[in-house]
Design an enzyme around this catalytic site. Structure first.
Site, PDB file in Angstrom:
ATOM      1  N   HIS A 112       1.415   4.225  -3.029  1.00 20.57           N
ATOM      2  CA  HIS A 112       1.183   5.653  -2.792  1.00 20.57           C
ATOM      3  C   HIS A 112       2.457   6.488  -2.911  1.00 20.57           C
ATOM      4  O   HIS A 112       2.389   7.713  -2.900  1.00 20.57           O
ATOM      5  CB  HIS A 112       0.495   5.863  -1.446  1.00 20.57           C
ATOM      6  CG  HIS A 112      -0.955   5.554  -1.524  1.00 20.57           C
ATOM      7  ND1 HIS A 112      -1.433   4.267  -1.461  1.00 20.57           N
ATOM      8  CD2 HIS A 112      -2.022   6.357  -1.725  1.00 20.57           C
ATOM      9  CE1 HIS A 112      -2.744   4.302  -1.601  1.00 20.57           C
ATOM     10  NE2 HIS A 112      -3.132   5.553  -1.765  1.00 20.57           N
TER      11      HIS A 112
ATOM     12  N   TYR B  32       0.840  -1.200   0.000  1.00 19.63           N
ATOM     13  CA  TYR B  32       0.000   0.000   0.000  1.00 19.63           C
ATOM     14  C   TYR B  32       0.879   1.255   0.000  1.00 19.63           C
ATOM     15  O   TYR B  32       0.650   2.183  -0.776  1.00 19.63           O
ATOM     16  CB  TYR B  32      -0.938  -0.003   1.217  1.00 19.63           C
ATOM     17  CG  TYR B  32      -1.896   1.146   1.227  1.00 19.63           C
ATOM     18  CD1 TYR B  32      -3.116   1.064   0.577  1.00 19.63           C
ATOM     19  CD2 TYR B  32      -1.583   2.328   1.884  1.00 19.63           C
ATOM     20  CE1 TYR B  32      -4.005   2.132   0.575  1.00 19.63           C
ATOM     21  CE2 TYR B  32      -2.454   3.396   1.891  1.00 19.63           C
ATOM     22  CZ  TYR B  32      -3.662   3.291   1.231  1.00 19.63           C
ATOM     23  OH  TYR B  32      -4.529   4.372   1.225  1.00 19.63           O
TER      24      TYR B  32
END
Length: 116
Positions: A28, A24
């Site tokens: 990002h 994750y």
């Protein structure tokens, strides 16, 4: 909801699956350019995400109208792709959306009300 300088401030929570936190974060670190442009163009300002080591994700953004900004973003093709790509990272998404928080204090709002 408290509004200052014509921008609505929004704080929300999601939960990232603990086993997916590293990926994750990596996703990002380099968000798709068309996603970044869509966020900007639909009125999202000062958008930040904060991730705790147990997967608690806190997001914050400002917009002229949070509802309008979120609705405009939901209508974009890139958001549909991004949401489909990111769905597997989350433990729960209440109603498929964000669990929003009520703002109860903002320093600048209270300072502006002082009669020094």
């Amino acid at each position: 909801m408290i509004v200052s300088s014509s921008l609505e401030r929004v704080c929300f929570e999601l939960r990232v699956r603990p086993e997916r936190i590293d990926e994750y974060r990596a996703r990002h670190a380099a968000v798709w350019p068309d996603m970044l442009r869509a966020l900007r163009d639909t009125g999202w300002r000062n958008y930040s995400l904060f991730l705790r080591e147990d997967g608690l994700l806190i997001g914050y953004f400002e917009a002229e109208s949070a509802e309008s900004a979120m609705a405009a973003m939901a209508e974009t093709e890139v958001d549909a792709r991004w949401q489909a790509d990111m769905a597997e990272f989350f433990e729960d998404r209440p109603g498929g959306g964000l669990r929003r928080y009520l703002e109860v204090f903002h320093l600048e709002d209270q300072l502006a009300g002082l009669a020094d």
